[in-house]
Design a protein around this motif. Structure first.
Motif, PDB file in Angstrom:
ATOM      1  N   GLY E 212       0.808  -1.224   0.000  1.00  0.00           N
ATOM      2  CA  GLY E 212       0.000   0.000   0.000  1.00  0.00           C
ATOM      3  C   GLY E 212       0.838   1.269   0.000  1.00  0.00           C
ATOM      4  N   THR E 215       1.607   2.759  -3.321  1.00  0.00           N
ATOM      5  CA  THR E 215       0.430   3.405  -3.916  1.00  0.00           C
ATOM      6  C   THR E 215       0.224   4.790  -3.302  1.00  0.00           C
ATOM      7  OG1 THR E 215      -0.461   1.201  -3.543  1.00  0.00           O
ATOM      8  CG2 THR E 215      -1.822   2.718  -4.780  1.00  0.00           C
TER       9      THR E 215
ATOM     10  N   LEU F  14     -13.610  -0.339 -10.159  1.00  0.00           N
ATOM     11  CA  LEU F  14     -13.866  -1.262  -9.056  1.00  0.00           C
ATOM     12  C   LEU F  14     -13.091  -0.861  -7.800  1.00  0.00           C
ATOM     13  CD1 LEU F  14     -13.248  -4.495 -11.172  1.00  0.00           C
ATOM     14  CD2 LEU F  14     -15.459  -3.366 -10.785  1.00  0.00           C
ATOM     15  N   GLU F  16     -11.369  -2.327  -4.138  1.00  0.00           N
ATOM     16  CA  GLU F  16     -10.486  -3.477  -3.936  1.00  0.00           C
ATOM     17  C   GLU F  16     -11.260  -4.786  -3.821  1.00  0.00           C
ATOM     18  OE1 GLU F  16      -7.412  -2.805  -1.120  1.00  0.00           O
ATOM     19  OE2 GLU F  16      -6.691  -4.867  -1.196  1.00  0.00           O
ATOM     20  N   LEU F  19     -12.737  -5.771  -7.109  1.00  0.00           N
ATOM     21  CA  LEU F  19     -11.692  -6.248  -8.011  1.00  0.00           C
ATOM     22  C   LEU F  19     -11.335  -7.712  -7.703  1.00  0.00           C
ATOM     23  CD1 LEU F  19      -8.691  -4.268  -9.284  1.00  0.00           C
ATOM     24  CD2 LEU F  19      -8.303  -6.530  -8.362  1.00  0.00           C
ATOM     25  N   GLU F  41       0.410   0.103 -14.043  1.00  0.00           N
ATOM     26  CA  GLU F  41       1.530   0.689 -13.322  1.00  0.00           C
ATOM     27  C   GLU F  41       1.679   0.139 -11.924  1.00  0.00           C
ATOM     28  OE1 GLU F  41       1.775   4.974 -13.472  1.00  0.00           O
ATOM     29  OE2 GLU F  41       0.598   4.908 -15.332  1.00  0.00           O
ATOM     30  N   ILE F  42       2.723   0.608 -11.287  1.00  0.00           N
ATOM     31  CA  ILE F  42       2.947   0.259  -9.887  1.00  0.00           C
ATOM     32  C   ILE F  42       1.688   0.559  -9.085  1.00  0.00           C
ATOM     33  CG2 ILE F  42       4.133   1.081  -7.802  1.00  0.00           C
ATOM     34  CD1 ILE F  42       6.675   1.165  -9.253  1.00  0.00           C
ATOM     35  N   GLY F  43       1.299  -0.381  -8.258  1.00  0.00           N
ATOM     36  CA  GLY F  43       0.179  -0.160  -7.361  1.00  0.00           C
ATOM     37  C   GLY F  43      -1.178  -0.170  -8.031  1.00  0.00           C
ATOM     38  N   GLY F  45      -2.892  -2.710  -8.910  1.00  0.00           N
ATOM     39  CA  GLY F  45      -3.754  -3.800  -8.446  1.00  0.00           C
ATOM     40  C   GLY F  45      -3.513  -5.161  -9.084  1.00  0.00           C
ATOM     41  N   THR F  48      -3.059  -7.750  -6.379  1.00  0.00           N
ATOM     42  CA  THR F  48      -4.363  -7.866  -5.726  1.00  0.00           C
ATOM     43  C   THR F  48      -5.310  -8.730  -6.566  1.00  0.00           C
ATOM     44  OG1 THR F  48      -4.016  -5.641  -4.854  1.00  0.00           O
ATOM     45  CG2 THR F  48      -6.247  -6.526  -4.724  1.00  0.00           C
ATOM     46  N   GLU F 113       2.663 -10.533 -14.170  1.00  0.00           N
ATOM     47  CA  GLU F 113       2.607  -9.096 -13.906  1.00  0.00           C
ATOM     48  C   GLU F 113       3.662  -8.411 -14.759  1.00  0.00           C
ATOM     49  OE1 GLU F 113       2.271  -7.635  -9.915  1.00  0.00           O
ATOM     50  OE2 GLU F 113       1.805  -9.623  -9.134  1.00  0.00           O
ATOM     51  N   ARG F 139      -9.876   1.222  -9.193  1.00  0.00           N
ATOM     52  CA  ARG F 139      -9.090   0.913 -10.394  1.00  0.00           C
ATOM     53  C   ARG F 139     -10.036   0.592 -11.539  1.00  0.00           C
ATOM     54  NH1 ARG F 139      -6.397   2.400  -6.814  1.00  0.00           N
ATOM     55  NH2 ARG F 139      -4.553   1.448  -5.890  1.00  0.00           N
TER      56      ARG F 139
HETATM   57  N1  LIG Z   1      -9.674  -0.900  -6.105  1.00  0.00           N
HETATM   58  C1  LIG Z   1      -8.470  -1.365  -5.816  1.00  0.00           C
HETATM   59  N2  LIG Z   1      -7.999  -2.462  -6.472  1.00  0.00           N
HETATM   60  C2  LIG Z   1      -6.776  -2.941  -6.213  1.00  0.00           C
HETATM   61  N3  LIG Z   1      -5.951  -2.441  -5.293  1.00  0.00           N
HETATM   62  C3  LIG Z   1      -6.397  -1.394  -4.598  1.00  0.00           C
HETATM   63  C4  LIG Z   1      -7.661  -0.833  -4.827  1.00  0.00           C
HETATM   64  N4  LIG Z   1      -7.841   0.182  -4.009  1.00  0.00           N
HETATM   65  C5  LIG Z   1      -6.715   0.277  -3.279  1.00  0.00           C
HETATM   66  N5  LIG Z   1      -5.840  -0.673  -3.628  1.00  0.00           N
HETATM   67  C6  LIG Z   1      -4.498  -0.875  -3.048  1.00  0.00           C
HETATM   68  O1  LIG Z   1      -3.541  -0.648  -4.079  1.00  0.00           O
HETATM   69  C7  LIG Z   1      -2.439  -1.544  -3.925  1.00  0.00           C
HETATM   70  C8  LIG Z   1      -2.302  -2.362  -5.146  1.00  0.00           C
HETATM   71  O2  LIG Z   1      -1.102  -3.078  -5.035  1.00  0.00           O
HETATM   72  P1  LIG Z   1      -0.746  -4.350  -5.858  1.00  0.00           P
HETATM   73  O3  LIG Z   1      -1.913  -5.208  -6.093  1.00  0.00           O
HETATM   74  O4  LIG Z   1       0.472  -4.967  -5.216  1.00  0.00           O
HETATM   75  O5  LIG Z   1      -0.334  -3.628  -7.201  1.00  0.00           O
HETATM   76  P2  LIG Z   1       0.640  -4.106  -8.358  1.00  0.00           P
HETATM   77  O6  LIG Z   1       0.801  -5.574  -8.202  1.00  0.00           O
HETATM   78  O7  LIG Z   1      -0.127  -3.712  -9.574  1.00  0.00           O
HETATM   79  O8  LIG Z   1       1.888  -3.318  -8.175  1.00  0.00           O
HETATM   80  C9  LIG Z   1      -2.740  -2.360  -2.685  1.00  0.00           C
HETATM   81  O9  LIG Z   1      -2.111  -1.787  -1.585  1.00  0.00           O
HETATM   82  C10 LIG Z   1      -4.261  -2.278  -2.551  1.00  0.00           C
HETATM   83  O10 LIG Z   1      -4.725  -2.392  -1.217  1.00  0.00           O
END
Ligand SMILES: Nc1ncnc2c1ncn2[C@@H]1O[C@H](COP(=O)(O)OP(=O)(O)O)[C@@H](O)[C@H]1O
Ligand SMILES: Nc1ncnc2c1ncn2[C@@H]1O[C@H](COP(=O)(O)OP(=O)(O)OP(=O)(O)O)[C@@H](O)[C@H]1O
Ligand SMILES: Nc1ncnc2c1ncn2[C@@H]1O[C@H](COP(=O)(O)OP(=O)(O)OP(=O)(O)O)[C@@H](O)[C@H]1O
Ligand SMILES: Nc1ncnc2c1ncn2[C@@H]1O[C@H](COP(=O)(O)OP(=O)(O)O)[C@@H](O)[C@H]1O
Ligand SMILES: [Mg+2]
Ligand SMILES: [Mg+2]
Ligand SMILES: [Zn+2]
Ligand SMILES: [Zn+2]
Lengths: 233, 339, 160, 233, 339, 160
Positions: E212, E215, F14, F16, F19, F41-43, F45, F48, F113, F139
């Protein structure tokens, strides 16, 4: 389908196992007796579920009689009530030259002065039997081969090959004596072929390709004939 | 305990299922007719015949008995002595079965099999007793001291007695097999007409030697021929030679019994069929009890192999797939502990 | 006897002990792969000869019994001795079946009683020992082989 | 002489052992990882005295990189201070067609669109390398092959063979995919050959025939060159 | 007990001989320069380099130490976690050696190796203690309860802390590896300029989550960009993000120590080099003793693998030739009994 | 984004939980050998999404961690999931090295990924999931694939 196949017609015992998952091919030439080599092969196949084979392939000769019987009786015990396919042990050797385009003669030493012989033809990986395995003296084999081959390309395999340099190519380097012996891979290929052609036989109809009645039997028949002739006179 | 037995040491193909002392089934296919025409057992033909008959015989055993192989406790197969090619068929087949059904496999000494055959015929028989095994291949005296302990105490140092019968028959121009022929013509002759040697008869051991006898017969024949007689006294020669052999056999086996304080003797093997031998047993009937098992268990069969193998299996022995036949299983002075 | 015209070593007329001791000496002249054919009638001393032979190779004579029943006895002496009795064999094909595997190896001495019945089987040069009855206690024994080999045997046995 | 040889360049691990007494040949295709298959092969060779090998043969590729490294690093551990011989894994496959008289092309899939390729010529059991193993796109390989082969007899082996039907015979029956894989027997023959030619190397000079620098490395070099060119301007 | 150690899990090729707690020799070849130019560890190149260097390094070990392999009691090799291609080189080489010299072979968990490295640095160190492992691949809290009993009590459920450093550095357009870069610029920034989340900080367990954070940094950057500032406050962002991570790490690891009544914490892994982290340790210095082993034993090396393997060998463990590397050796809640 | 002109399924914007639950449903539309490329991009999802996916295959979402360090995590769920992070990979050659063995077998689902970096590697048809940042909690997610496959997914997920 779980398939086990073995040939014991020469001092080298070759065997393969295959199913959807795996292939195992083993060749053993340890100078041990055939019975021991067969057991060693089996030991090396511990991943195989011998209780549940579907098909058993057997090299039925011609070749060393004792070795053949060891392999065949072993398979008969192993395969009670299963399907069998029979592999010609000479064709198995011919397969060593599958990629040769032309005639392939296979000649293996039988008793003194005699050869087990078979003649094959291969073209682009398709091997056909031209003359089925037979036993004859070297000279008779030569005549038979000559007749068919004429002057077309030919290759002669087997431990009796040296007598046939006038008929075809003979591999003379010592290391190539390997090609006079069966291989596990070719056993696999012939086994597949027999299975695909549905050439199944049951245990009671398997018999080694002795190619010769025991000579004792022949002598007996000869004597009977002489007796008859004498009586007729 | 249920044991599957397989016997292919010479010219009988046999499979059997035995439960303790009870024979569930004992199938024997004799090749005798096949070989007869050749004037002797032809090893190669014997091996071929075994291979040809064994699977069918085995199938027959299963269907006749309705025993499921999963029920058996092990497989016993003759490992020798015998014809190597013939033994190999049985042993290899047994290995295949053992692998397929994941069963224990034991190799059984054929001679020990003959001893255990007695329990199938006489379940009341109890050691100690002496066995005289007289066949084409063997001339042995065995002492069964106690259950599972069999000791070889005497044997022919050269030719087997059956072999001597055969070779002498040949010298006399009688047919093959020689034993029954000599038996037949000897009845018409005088056993005292000639005095042939009784080699080793009075030696301290229980060994036999029958090699000299054939020579003695040969020389007698030559002497007679030289003497210019018109026709050989075949009957007398046969009777006298037979007498010599039986004298030695009986003298030695009864001596073995007495020396060992044993009062039971079991006769086994083809020569035990000899009528003169049986006749002469009566001389000892007061002191010694003779057992002559019925031919069924006396000639080669797989039931006896199963029964003997049972003892090995009980001991937890499992020869596994490395079992190999041993054609000349005997060595002089070897102690056979059959189980 | 077909070999009578061949060169031969006459070992003379021997009693049983002499015969065995000649066989014992003879053993030292053999090497792996040699094939001995023992030729002679019933009771002419072939098996007796084998008894002597094995003592020359470090074995007790008692290990030798008639191989008529099992067709081949194998004695693991200094050299392995394959003792074959061709009496019950009908012909050379039969001996082929008996010897097949073993003779390929060539790692032992092959002694074949009644071997004259099956001589044609061998491509190899072999040594023939001929036994003849003289009287109950004596046998005439002689050796034939190709002349080179015979000469070697002569020297090895210190004969003439 | 005690010799152990192994090739791990394909999903099929093939190995052989031989000395004066015995020959053992094993081929395994169990879908297990290379490391496991190598260990399984070794388990199946329990008659072998691994402590006292004289020579170790290694299939050095080209082929699957992970498999190669497993086989080679295993052999390096096994053979510290022993002699090694290196076997070309493509030549090993060409040996499958030893009896073919003519050109033998071997083409194995590398990364998408690329092939490992080598060209050989065999006559009466004598196999010669015509073009040493290289990696190129299918089209470039085709051009190279065409140039040499012209219209003379040719056979193409390997899992990329289907692209070369215009150049030589291609074995299309599925079962003959066997011939796209190495065999233990041919490994034995090539090992013997290298030993007889005294082609020994020591452990520190053994390297898999990667045939390609890792593309990361190539990219780096490309960037460096671009940088230089920019600076020069 | 003398143990040969082999380590090839990532970008250091290493072999070592260890006798009890004494390092006889520990040879490390670092591939860092090879990889640096690519901007990260390239697995394929790592594997190639291991294969190229390992035999020479091994020969050097033997000649430098004059130890004969016959003297060793076993071989220990890293089995994971790590790059599969890299691990395979070490494991396969070790298998070959084990077969050749008939030695026992044990596969060692790389993390457990790091724990045992402590004994090579501090032979007086005795359990119980807590280990905080913070590296590019791992963020773990381990509890070493007693000799040979290591328990995983907390870990990052997503990205490792080193990975978070690297990814945030990327967002901030700093170089690779990101850890040292952030460390450097953070010194110039205000750690309180932004308040980034401290995920899972007050949860009952000892797990971390760093996914997180990246992000949050991303959104902060976007927000700042939208607000129209001319230049990103990189130093403040770096300092604040770093502060968030270090807060969580230290809070959780000291909590773990207190909850478990342990007063010793060992730091391991590359992130342990972070200067802000070391600075903040002083806040706890009165209650807790911190151990930060010298880099030699803290970075990857074979001596620690040998030392850890020794414990397995003492227990008579022999993985034999079926040993295979496991690139992702951890599963959540797994108890690692390293010896 | 190169795939923007392709037909696509818009899964909407969506949070989290949504998603993850979409990912869970999507899991049932996959079969062995399928290759999923997660692009964003980074973060955004991606990891997730994988968490949700494995729950649809009978695994706990907690088994999923970032595979950045080990490059590939393998989850043995109802189907095997190969979870690859191409972030530290430089190019398609690198992914070839990572996947080589596994992808030949085709007995699992491959989820990559940062897979857009290495798309050219695949001859196989693959499915691309595109992740876009909307705000901290949301996202935008969409799927592209060849139109036949896309239709199948549409039906399987009961979308319009
Ligand atoms: N709607 C969402 N869908 C996915 N992740 C979310 C969402 N809202 C917040 N987040 C947060 O964003 C981050 C996504 O990280 P991650 O899934 O590791 O991303 P990536 O693998 O694309 O780098 C997590 O910390 C997650 O809790
Ligand atoms: N009435 C008889 N008198 C003497 N000998 C006989 C008689 N009947 C058979 N024989 C001899 O018995 C021998 C055959 O016996 P048997 O069938 O037990 O022998 P085998 O099967 O060769 O031997 P083994 O049981 O040792 O395998 C032959 O030598 C035969 O001549
Ligand atoms: N001063 C620092 N502050 C924060 N992070 C740092 C610092 N120096 C290095 N790092 C981070 O540490 C990581 C490297 O640590 P290390 O060398 O222990 O990792 P590794 O070898 O990848 O991991 P492992 O020991 O788990 O195999 C990188 O993520 C790097 O950014
Ligand atoms: N000089 C001798 N040489 C060999 N055997 C003799 C001699 N004199 C008497 N004999 C006897 O002759 C018999 C020979 O039998 P054996 O060696 O078995 O002959 P074969 O094997 O040739 O049939 C034995 O009983 C032996 O004691
Ligand atoms: Mg005799
Ligand atoms: Mg991620
Ligand atoms: Zn009997
Ligand atoms: Zn580490």
């Amino acid at each position: 389908m779980k398939v086990f196949s073995i040939d014991t017609s020469t001092p080298r015992v070759v065997a393969c196992y295959f199913d959807e998952e795996k292939k195992i091919m083993i060749e053993l030439d340890t100078k041990a007796k055939h019975g021991i080599q067969v057991s060693q092969v089996v030991e090396k196949m511990k991943e195989v579920d011998f209780a549940n084979l579907d098909v058993i392939g057997i090299g039925i000769g011609p070749g060393g009689l004792t070795g053949l019987r060891v392999g065949i009786s072993f398979c008969l015990g192993l395969g009670i009530k299963k399907k069998f396919v029979q592999i010609s042990s000479l064709k198995l050797i011919a397969m060593n030259a599958l990629m040769f385009n032309g005639y392939i003669g296979v000649v293996r030493k039988a008793r003194e002065g005699y050869l087990y012989a078979g003649l094959y033809h291969s073209e682009n990986g398709k091997l056909q039997t031209i003359v089925e395995p037979f036993i004859e003296s070297i000279d008779v084999v030569r005549e038979k081969f000559k007749e068919v081959v004429s002057n077309k390309p030919a290759l002669i395999l087997g431990d009796g090959a040296e007598n046939f340099k006038d008929i075809g190519i003979v591999l003379e380097e010592p290391k190539y004596s390997e090609f006079n012996l069966p291989s596990a891979r070719n056993l696999y290929l012939l086994t597949i072929e027999e299975i695909n052609s549905n050439n199944f036989v049951d245990a009671l109809h398997i018999e080694p390709l002795y190619l010769q009645k025991s000579i004792a039997e022949l002598n007996f028949e000869k004597k009977q004939r002489q007796l008859q002739q004498m009586q007729e006179k | 305990m249920i044991v599957l037995g397989i016997e292919t040491s010479c010219d009988e193909t046999s499979v059997a299922l035995v439960e303790d002392n009870k024979v569930i089934a004992n199938l024997v296919y004799s090749q005798i007719l096949t070989h007869k025409k050749f004037g002797g057992v032809v090893p190669e033909i014997a091996a071929r015949e075994h291979l040809k008959k064994l699977p069918a015989l085995f199938n027959q055993l299963l269907s006749e008995t309705q025993v499921d192989i999963s029920q058996i406790d092990g497989i016993a197969v003759t490992k020798g002595p015998g014809l190597i090619g013939a033994l190999l068929v049985g042993v290899s087949f047994a290995k295949g079965l053992a692998l397929r059904y994941n069963k224990k496999l034991v190799g059984v000494n054929h001679i020990v099999g003959h001893v255990y055959a007695n329990y199938l015929a006489y379940s009341e028989l109890k050691p100690p007793y002496i066995v005289l095994m007289v066949s084409g291949g063997h001339t042995l005296i065995l002492k069964v001291e106690r259950e599972g302990n069999i000791r070889l105490i005497g044997r022919s140092v050269d030719d087997a007695v059956g072999e001597a019968f055969d070779k002498i028959a040949r010298l006399l121009n009688l047919g093959y097999p020689g034993g029954p022929e000599i038996d037949r013509v000897a009845k018409l002759g005088n056993p005292k007409a000639f005095h042939f040697p009784r080699p080793k008869m009075y030696d301290a051991d229980y060994d036999f030697s029958f090699s000299g006898l054939k020579t003695a017969v040969l020389y007698e024949i030559e002497k007679l021929k030289k003497s210019g007689i018109s026709e050989l006294p075949t009957n007398d020669l046969a009777a006298s030679a037979q007498e010599a052999m039986i004298d030695v056999l009986l003298y030695k086996v009864t001596k073995a019994a007495k020396d060992n304080n044993v009062d039971k003797i079991v006769l086994a093997g083809g020569v035990a069929a000899n009528s003169r031998l049986r006749e002469k047993l009566n001389e000892f009937a007061s002191e010694i009890e003779f057992y002559i098992p019925p031919l069924e268990f006396c000639s080669d069969n797989a039931a006896m192999i199963a029964r003997a193998g049972m003892e090995l299996l009980k001991k937890g022995i499992d020869d596994g797939l490395m079992l190999e036949p041993v054609p000349n299983l005997f060595e002089m002075n070897e102690i056979i502990v059959g189980s | 006897m077909e070999t009578s015209s061949q060169p031969r070593i006459e070992l003379g007329i021997l009693n049983e002990e002499e015969l065995k001791s000649v066989a014992k000496r003879f053993a030292s002249c053999l090497s792996d792969g040699d094939i001995l054919i023992l030729s002679g009638e019933i009771g002419s001393g072939k098996t007796t000869f084998v008894r002597g032979l094995v003592t020359g190779l470090g074995c007790s004579e008692h290990i030798v019994t008639s191989p008529t029943f099992t067709l081949m006895n194998v004695y693991s002496c200094i050299k392995t001795v394959y003792h074959i009795d061709a009496y019950r064999l009908n012909n050379l094909e039969e001996i082929f079946y008996v010897l097949e595997g073993e003779i390929e190896e060539k790692d032992g001495i092959f002694v074949i009683e009644w071997g004259e019945l099956v001589k044609e089987f061998f491509l190899e040069d072999f040594i023939t020992i001929i036994f003849e009855h003289v009287d109950e206690g004596h046998r005439k024994v002689s050796i034939t082989a190709d002349s080179g080999r015979l000469e070697l045997i002569r020297r090895c046995m210190h004969i003439g």
